[in-house]
Scaffold this active site. Structure first.
Site, PDB file in Angstrom:
ATOM      1  N   HIS A  26       0.847  -1.207   0.000  1.00 61.29           N
ATOM      2  CA  HIS A  26       0.000   0.000   0.000  1.00 61.29           C
ATOM      3  C   HIS A  26       0.875   1.247   0.000  1.00 61.29           C
ATOM      4  O   HIS A  26       1.299   1.738   1.046  1.00 61.29           O
ATOM      5  CB  HIS A  26      -0.950   0.017   1.190  1.00 61.29           C
ATOM      6  CG  HIS A  26      -1.999   1.087   1.097  1.00 61.29           C
ATOM      7  ND1 HIS A  26      -3.207   0.889   0.460  1.00 61.29           N
ATOM      8  CD2 HIS A  26      -2.021   2.370   1.529  1.00 61.29           C
ATOM      9  CE1 HIS A  26      -3.927   1.995   0.514  1.00 61.29           C
ATOM     10  NE2 HIS A  26      -3.223   2.916   1.171  1.00 61.29           N
ATOM     11  N   HIS A  28       1.453   5.093  -2.515  1.00 63.23           N
ATOM     12  CA  HIS A  28       0.921   5.951  -3.573  1.00 63.23           C
ATOM     13  C   HIS A  28       2.077   6.692  -4.230  1.00 63.23           C
ATOM     14  O   HIS A  28       3.154   6.831  -3.649  1.00 63.23           O
ATOM     15  CB  HIS A  28      -0.041   7.002  -3.009  1.00 63.23           C
ATOM     16  CG  HIS A  28      -1.081   6.463  -2.082  1.00 63.23           C
ATOM     17  ND1 HIS A  28      -2.171   5.735  -2.508  1.00 63.23           N
ATOM     18  CD2 HIS A  28      -1.206   6.545  -0.735  1.00 63.23           C
ATOM     19  CE1 HIS A  28      -2.930   5.414  -1.469  1.00 63.23           C
ATOM     20  NE2 HIS A  28      -2.353   5.882  -0.377  1.00 63.23           N
ATOM     21  N   SER A  72      -6.938   9.281  -4.203  1.00 61.27           N
ATOM     22  CA  SER A  72      -8.082  10.096  -4.631  1.00 61.27           C
ATOM     23  C   SER A  72      -7.658  11.402  -5.307  1.00 61.27           C
ATOM     24  O   SER A  72      -8.372  11.922  -6.155  1.00 61.27           O
ATOM     25  CB  SER A  72      -8.987  10.387  -3.437  1.00 61.27           C
ATOM     26  OG  SER A  72      -8.266  11.080  -2.443  1.00 61.27           O
ATOM     27  N   ARG A 119     -10.082   0.172  -6.856  1.00 64.86           N
ATOM     28  CA  ARG A 119     -10.339   0.647  -5.493  1.00 64.86           C
ATOM     29  C   ARG A 119     -11.648   1.415  -5.436  1.00 64.86           C
ATOM     30  O   ARG A 119     -11.907   2.283  -6.280  1.00 64.86           O
ATOM     31  CB  ARG A 119      -9.197   1.563  -5.057  1.00 64.86           C
ATOM     32  CG  ARG A 119      -9.245   1.936  -3.580  1.00 64.86           C
ATOM     33  CD  ARG A 119      -8.062   2.824  -3.252  1.00 64.86           C
ATOM     34  NE  ARG A 119      -7.819   2.913  -1.828  1.00 64.86           N
ATOM     35  CZ  ARG A 119      -7.366   4.011  -1.226  1.00 64.86           C
ATOM     36  NH1 ARG A 119      -7.113   5.108  -1.918  1.00 64.86           N
ATOM     37  NH2 ARG A 119      -7.151   4.021   0.067  1.00 64.86           N
ATOM     38  N   ARG A 125     -14.541  12.511   3.248  1.00 59.45           N
ATOM     39  CA  ARG A 125     -13.581  13.619   3.169  1.00 59.45           C
ATOM     40  C   ARG A 125     -12.677  13.503   1.933  1.00 59.45           C
ATOM     41  O   ARG A 125     -11.936  14.432   1.614  1.00 59.45           O
ATOM     42  CB  ARG A 125     -12.755  13.710   4.457  1.00 59.45           C
ATOM     43  CG  ARG A 125     -11.803  12.585   4.680  1.00 59.45           C
ATOM     44  CD  ARG A 125     -10.979  12.760   5.948  1.00 59.45           C
ATOM     45  NE  ARG A 125     -10.391  11.505   6.366  1.00 59.45           N
ATOM     46  CZ  ARG A 125      -9.288  10.990   5.851  1.00 59.45           C
ATOM     47  NH1 ARG A 125      -8.635  11.625   4.907  1.00 59.45           N
ATOM     48  NH2 ARG A 125      -8.830   9.826   6.284  1.00 59.45           N
ATOM     49  N   TYR A 152     -12.080   1.019   0.750  1.00 62.72           N
ATOM     50  CA  TYR A 152     -11.640   1.876   1.858  1.00 62.72           C
ATOM     51  C   TYR A 152     -12.868   2.507   2.508  1.00 62.72           C
ATOM     52  O   TYR A 152     -13.622   3.223   1.842  1.00 62.72           O
ATOM     53  CB  TYR A 152     -10.699   2.961   1.332  1.00 62.72           C
ATOM     54  CG  TYR A 152      -9.975   3.767   2.398  1.00 62.72           C
ATOM     55  CD1 TYR A 152      -9.758   3.261   3.677  1.00 62.72           C
ATOM     56  CD2 TYR A 152      -9.484   5.042   2.118  1.00 62.72           C
ATOM     57  CE1 TYR A 152      -9.082   3.996   4.640  1.00 62.72           C
ATOM     58  CE2 TYR A 152      -8.799   5.789   3.080  1.00 62.72           C
ATOM     59  CZ  TYR A 152      -8.602   5.251   4.339  1.00 62.72           C
ATOM     60  OH  TYR A 152      -7.936   5.978   5.293  1.00 62.72           O
ATOM     61  N   HIS A 176      -6.630  -0.691   5.665  1.00 61.85           N
ATOM     62  CA  HIS A 176      -6.466  -0.269   7.063  1.00 61.85           C
ATOM     63  C   HIS A 176      -7.555  -0.853   7.987  1.00 61.85           C
ATOM     64  O   HIS A 176      -8.082  -0.164   8.871  1.00 61.85           O
ATOM     65  CB  HIS A 176      -6.459   1.256   7.181  1.00 61.85           C
ATOM     66  CG  HIS A 176      -5.599   1.962   6.184  1.00 61.85           C
ATOM     67  ND1 HIS A 176      -4.418   1.438   5.694  1.00 61.85           N
ATOM     68  CD2 HIS A 176      -5.740   3.161   5.565  1.00 61.85           C
ATOM     69  CE1 HIS A 176      -3.876   2.282   4.831  1.00 61.85           C
ATOM     70  NE2 HIS A 176      -4.663   3.333   4.718  1.00 61.85           N
ATOM     71  N   ASP A 244       1.912   2.758   3.449  1.00 62.34           N
ATOM     72  CA  ASP A 244       1.031   3.879   3.118  1.00 62.34           C
ATOM     73  C   ASP A 244       1.812   5.153   2.787  1.00 62.34           C
ATOM     74  O   ASP A 244       1.269   6.255   2.797  1.00 62.34           O
ATOM     75  CB  ASP A 244       0.016   4.161   4.232  1.00 62.34           C
ATOM     76  CG  ASP A 244      -1.184   4.944   3.733  1.00 62.34           C
ATOM     77  OD1 ASP A 244      -1.280   5.209   2.516  1.00 62.34           O
ATOM     78  OD2 ASP A 244      -2.015   5.332   4.571  1.00 62.34           O
ATOM     79  N   ASN A 249      -2.553  13.195   3.897  1.00 68.43           N
ATOM     80  CA  ASN A 249      -3.369  13.811   4.956  1.00 68.43           C
ATOM     81  C   ASN A 249      -2.836  13.578   6.368  1.00 68.43           C
ATOM     82  O   ASN A 249      -3.568  13.740   7.337  1.00 68.43           O
ATOM     83  CB  ASN A 249      -4.829  13.331   4.853  1.00 68.43           C
ATOM     84  CG  ASN A 249      -5.428  13.698   3.518  1.00 68.43           C
ATOM     85  OD1 ASN A 249      -5.389  14.866   3.118  1.00 68.43           O
ATOM     86  ND2 ASN A 249      -5.941  12.723   2.783  1.00 68.43           N
TER      87      ASN A 249
HETATM   88  O1  LIG Z   1      -3.691   6.540   1.619  1.00 69.12           O
HETATM   89  C1  LIG Z   1      -4.558   6.067   2.347  1.00 69.12           C
HETATM   90  O2  LIG Z   1      -4.620   4.880   2.500  1.00 69.12           O
HETATM   91  C2  LIG Z   1      -5.458   6.928   3.033  1.00 69.12           C
HETATM   92  C3  LIG Z   1      -5.868   8.172   2.711  1.00 69.12           C
HETATM   93  C4  LIG Z   1      -5.767   8.788   1.379  1.00 69.12           C
HETATM   94  C5  LIG Z   1      -6.403   7.989   0.319  1.00 69.12           C
HETATM   95  O3  LIG Z   1      -6.721   6.849   0.473  1.00 69.12           O
HETATM   96  C6  LIG Z   1      -6.695   8.614  -0.985  1.00 69.12           C
HETATM   97  O4  LIG Z   1      -6.452   9.806  -1.162  1.00 69.12           O
HETATM   98  O5  LIG Z   1      -7.200   7.901  -1.862  1.00 69.12           O
HETATM   99  C7  LIG Z   1      -6.500   8.945   3.775  1.00 69.12           C
HETATM  100  O6  LIG Z   1      -6.963   8.335   4.753  1.00 69.12           O
HETATM  101  O7  LIG Z   1      -6.529  10.162   3.671  1.00 69.12           O
END
Ligand SMILES: O=C(O)/C=C(\CC(=O)C(=O)O)C(=O)O
Length: 290
Positions: A26, A28, A72, A119, A125, A152, A176, A244, A249
């Site tokens: 996990h 990004h 996201s 995903r 949020r 998620y 998570h 992660d 954030n």
């Molecule tokens: O990176 C993660 O796992 C969690 C994130 C960001 C996320 O998932 C995203 O932006 O798609 C979060 O809790 O802000």
């Protein structure tokens, strides 16, 4: 929106050494923005976190491979994720976020580019909407390819989501642990309900990640370890782990990735559990041909 930086430049070296072939399942990549702009709907605006930065971290931590999960902030344009996979010399695969109207040719292109899952993000949020009916259509289309679904969500909507999860015809990986309230302790309502979900649905897996997000006590994350080790011991063949990085954030509590790696032998205390968590399980999902 000013750009946020949520990672440390020089994480500590973990005291614990991961087994050969370990997968960080996990992570990004963000941008680089000049090449891969963020989505106009993005809810945060991170600094560039490039594939080369990711690979340097991977090597520093003693990890062998990465799973790049579309975040996201890049919406449904998976170009930055595909770029990360392409630059990895075979050491990364990925999870995409797709528009429900995606065509078969585009799905095929994603597969060729190393994508092995989609995903579905339910965090209000982070995304404007999460259409379950459209997500199910997508799940039915990608299942025959051997892809899985990453979901998620936060613990408060688990009950509401159960019928949706039950209708997904492929492997599901919950990010998570569905964000339980760790302060409730190892017998707490959230984690008990989550374990029941895994008991009842053999196709549901989870990432035992997010110590830095879920812990109340902070490093070295004793409260997370106490609640999560029983999950690893009960579902050893259905758990994945990830740093992660670059920790979107988390600007209020930027974690040290070396410290996160040192959580692994505490939640997976035997070499066999560690090998399943870091090698066997992710390889089954992302590199089944190897
Ligand atoms: O990176 C993660 O796992 C969690 C994130 C960001 C996320 O998932 C995203 O932006 O798609 C979060 O809790 O802000």
């Amino acid at each position: 929106m000013s750009r946020s930086k949520t990672w440390v430049d020089r994480p500590s070296k973990p005291r614990w050494t991961p087994p050969p072939g370990a997968v960080d399942a996990h992570v990004h990549v963000f941008g680089p923005e000049a090449e891969f702009p963020f989505s106009p709907k993005a809810k945060y605006h991170p600094e560039d976190a490039t594939p080369e930065m990711l690979f340097a971290l991977r090597d520093h931590l003693g990890i062998s491979r990465n799973i790049i999960v579309q975040a996201s902030c890049h919406g449904t344009d998976n170009a930055a994720t595909l770029n990360g996979i392409a630059r990895s010399a075979g050491k990364a695969r990925g999870v995409a976020v797709v528009d429900p109207a995606i065509g078969d040719a585009e799905i095929e292109r994603l597969h060729e580019g190393g994508i092995r899952g989609v995903r579905f993000n339910f965090l209000k949020r982070l995304v404007d909407d999460a259409p379950k009916d459209k997500f199910l259509d997508i799940a039915r289309r990608i299942a025959p390819l051997g892809w899985h679904v990453v979901v998620y969500f936060e613990a408060d909507i688990l009950e509401e989501l159960e019928p949706f999860l039950a209708a997904i015809p492929t492997t599901i990986v919950v990010d998570h642990l569905g964000r339980p309230d760790i302060a409730q302790g190892p017998e707490g309502r959230d984690i008990a309900r989550f374990k029941r979900l895994l008991d009842e649905h053999p196709n549901i897996w989870t990432k035992v990640s997010g110590a830095e997000r879920l812990s109340v006590s902070g490093p070295p994350f004793d409260d997370f370890v106490e609640v999560i080790r029983p999950v690893v011991e009960r579902f050893p063949d259905r758990v994945l782990w990830g740093t992660d990085w670059p920790h979107p954030n988390m600007e209020h509590r930027v974690p040290d990735d070396g410290t996160l790696v040192d959580v692994i032998p505490r939640i997976a205390p035997t070499p066999e559990l560690q090998r399943k968590l870091l090698v066997d399980n992710p390889m089954r999902l992302y590199w089944p041909e190897q």
